[in-house]
Design a protein around this motif. Structure first.
Motif, PDB file in Angstrom:
ATOM      1  N   UNK A  22       0.829  -1.209   0.000  1.00  0.00           N
ATOM      2  CA  UNK A  22       0.000   0.000   0.000  1.00  0.00           C
ATOM      3  C   UNK A  22       0.865   1.262   0.000  1.00  0.00           C
ATOM      4  N   UNK A  23       1.959   1.234   0.746  1.00  0.00           N
ATOM      5  CA  UNK A  23       2.858   2.392   0.776  1.00  0.00           C
ATOM      6  C   UNK A  23       3.475   2.641  -0.592  1.00  0.00           C
ATOM      7  N   UNK A  43      -5.681   2.470  10.670  1.00  0.00           N
ATOM      8  CA  UNK A  43      -5.131   1.583   9.644  1.00  0.00           C
ATOM      9  C   UNK A  43      -5.900   0.271   9.584  1.00  0.00           C
ATOM     10  N   UNK A  44      -6.446  -0.163  10.698  1.00  0.00           N
ATOM     11  CA  UNK A  44      -7.180  -1.422  10.720  1.00  0.00           C
ATOM     12  C   UNK A  44      -6.497  -2.439  11.612  1.00  0.00           C
ATOM     13  N   UNK A 172       4.071  12.005   5.307  1.00  0.00           N
ATOM     14  CA  UNK A 172       3.123  10.912   5.111  1.00  0.00           C
ATOM     15  C   UNK A 172       2.126  10.932   6.258  1.00  0.00           C
ATOM     16  N   UNK A 173       0.854  11.101   5.926  1.00  0.00           N
ATOM     17  CA  UNK A 173      -0.208  11.091   6.929  1.00  0.00           C
ATOM     18  C   UNK A 173      -1.002   9.796   6.782  1.00  0.00           C
ATOM     19  N   UNK A 174      -0.938   8.966   7.811  1.00  0.00           N
ATOM     20  CA  UNK A 174      -1.625   7.677   7.818  1.00  0.00           C
ATOM     21  C   UNK A 174      -2.807   7.759   8.773  1.00  0.00           C
ATOM     22  N   UNK A 175      -3.953   8.131   8.233  1.00  0.00           N
ATOM     23  CA  UNK A 175      -5.154   8.218   9.056  1.00  0.00           C
ATOM     24  C   UNK A 175      -5.189   9.426   9.961  1.00  0.00           C
ATOM     25  N   UNK A 176      -4.360  10.425   9.699  1.00  0.00           N
ATOM     26  CA  UNK A 176      -4.323  11.636  10.515  1.00  0.00           C
ATOM     27  C   UNK A 176      -4.694  12.846   9.666  1.00  0.00           C
ATOM     28  N   UNK A 248      -6.966   0.367   6.084  1.00  0.00           N
ATOM     29  CA  UNK A 248      -8.242   1.078   6.031  1.00  0.00           C
ATOM     30  C   UNK A 248      -8.068   2.597   6.129  1.00  0.00           C
ATOM     31  N   UNK A 249      -6.862   3.053   6.336  1.00  0.00           N
ATOM     32  CA  UNK A 249      -6.634   4.469   6.606  1.00  0.00           C
ATOM     33  C   UNK A 249      -6.546   5.289   5.327  1.00  0.00           C
ATOM     34  N   UNK A 250      -7.192   6.456   5.318  1.00  0.00           N
ATOM     35  CA  UNK A 250      -6.927   7.438   4.283  1.00  0.00           C
ATOM     36  C   UNK A 250      -5.494   7.919   4.456  1.00  0.00           C
ATOM     37  N   UNK A 251      -4.739   7.913   3.380  1.00  0.00           N
ATOM     38  CA  UNK A 251      -3.327   8.269   3.452  1.00  0.00           C
ATOM     39  C   UNK A 251      -3.017   9.372   2.447  1.00  0.00           C
ATOM     40  N   UNK A 252      -2.109  10.259   2.830  1.00  0.00           N
ATOM     41  CA  UNK A 252      -1.688  11.357   1.971  1.00  0.00           C
ATOM     42  C   UNK A 252      -0.177  11.459   2.031  1.00  0.00           C
ATOM     43  N   UNK A 253       0.426  11.759   0.887  1.00  0.00           N
ATOM     44  CA  UNK A 253       1.870  11.933   0.770  1.00  0.00           C
ATOM     45  C   UNK A 253       2.108  13.285   0.108  1.00  0.00           C
ATOM     46  N   UNK A 254       2.808  14.181   0.815  1.00  0.00           N
ATOM     47  CA  UNK A 254       2.939  15.573   0.369  1.00  0.00           C
ATOM     48  C   UNK A 254       4.382  16.039   0.541  1.00  0.00           C
ATOM     49  N   UNK A 255       4.944  16.767  -0.425  1.00  0.00           N
ATOM     50  CA  UNK A 255       6.275  17.346  -0.220  1.00  0.00           C
ATOM     51  C   UNK A 255       6.256  18.328   0.950  1.00  0.00           C
ATOM     52  N   UNK A 256       7.190  18.162   1.876  1.00  0.00           N
ATOM     53  CA  UNK A 256       7.176  19.022   3.066  1.00  0.00           C
ATOM     54  C   UNK A 256       7.449  20.478   2.715  1.00  0.00           C
ATOM     55  N   UNK A 257       8.350  20.721   1.776  1.00  0.00           N
ATOM     56  CA  UNK A 257       8.640  22.109   1.409  1.00  0.00           C
ATOM     57  C   UNK A 257       7.393  22.822   0.917  1.00  0.00           C
ATOM     58  N   UNK A 258       6.614  22.132   0.103  1.00  0.00           N
ATOM     59  CA  UNK A 258       5.392  22.744  -0.417  1.00  0.00           C
ATOM     60  C   UNK A 258       4.448  23.089   0.723  1.00  0.00           C
TER      61      UNK A 258
END
Length: 272
Positions: A22-23, A43-44, A172-176, A248-258
């Motif tokens: 998943x990652x 996450x489940x 990386x936000x895992x369910x947060x 089960x977690x909504x996950x988001x991956x975002x550049x920290x600088x942005x």
């Protein structure tokens, strides 16, 4: 979500390999530098719990990458500011004078979740020295991230958050949600420099292993509008955001600088 609820919602248990897959689907790659915010319950049902998540993150990043998590210990903040729960006023002096020193290898996290509390105990994980705002890191650039963490303004320009910015890391936000996105505190230093600050004290160990009290300045951090910042970021910079699910977690991956650059501008425009 309770453990029973998680089992009910799942067709199969989450294992290291399923989490790792998943990652990778989300966009995490070997060699990346990643700051992780996580909620295990979101996450489940994970076989053996937090170590499976940590192992999956390490497997995907490999030792060529760098895994970072906040390992804050707010039990070393000023007891007069505690609200959840507050303590009686006549306890404050004794708490302040009698609490043992902060020790990176020993002191537990507080309200950070099961995954970072597990991660900080892993072999070869390094933890920074700040008694309230420490971070733990593993991998190629772990020492660069956590060494020389200044006591003054523990989430500012001499913090692991700034070192992650220098490394062009990702969040990386895992369910947060964005309300716990610590990178926005670095943006407060850059976009809201007129914020007040306070003087804090906490016991730490000196180079000889003896307890000493350090005094440091701390910005009056305020996460009350972080969700609004995150909402506007996703509206304006949606192309820089990867979405998916990990378990089960909504996950988001975002550049920290942005994130930091956007939030700094947002604070400058919206905080009066």
């Amino acid at each position: 979500m309770t453990e029973a609820d998680a089992i009910e919602r799942m067709d199969e248990p989450l294992t290291v390999e399923r989490i790792a897959d998943d990652l990778r689907d989300l966009g995490v790659r070997s060699g990346d530098t990643v700051l992780v915010h996580s909620s295990l319950s979101s996450i489940g049902w994970v076989a053996v719990g937090p170590p499976a998540v940590v192992d999956a993150l390490m497997e995907v990043l490999t030792p060529d990458g760098t895994l970072v998590m906040p390992t804050h210990s707010t039990q070393y903040s000023d007891p007069t500011d505690w609200r959840n729960p507050p303590v009686p006023d006549d306890w404050v002096d004794e708490i302040t004078t009698e609490r043992p020193p902060f020790r990176p290898a020993v002191t537990p996290t507080r309200s950070m979740g099961a995954i970072p509390e597990c991660f900080r105990t892993y072999p070869e994980v390094l933890r920074s020295r700040h008694p309230i705002y420490s971070f733990a890191a593993w991998g190629a650039d772990a020492a660069f991230v956590v060494d020389d963490h200044e006591y003054d303004h523990g989430l500012g320009e001499a913090s692991p958050l700034a070192r992650l910015y220098d490394r062009d890391g990702t969040v990386l936000m895992l369910g947060t949600g964005y309300d716990t996105n610590t990178s926005f505190h670095l943006a407060e230093h850059r976009g809201d420099p007129g914020r007040g600050s306070s003087t804090q004290e906490a016991p730490v160990l000196d180079d000889d292993g003896e307890s000493k009290t350090v005094t440091f300045e701390q910005l009056d951090y305020d996460a009350g509008d972080f969700e609004a910042v995150g909402r506007d970021f996703e509206r304006d910079r949606s192309g820089e955001l990867a979405r998916g699910t990990v378990g089960l977690a909504d996950a988001k991956l975002v550049p920290q600088r942005a994130l930091v650059d956007y939030a700094a501008e947002w604070f400058a425009e919206n905080r009066g």
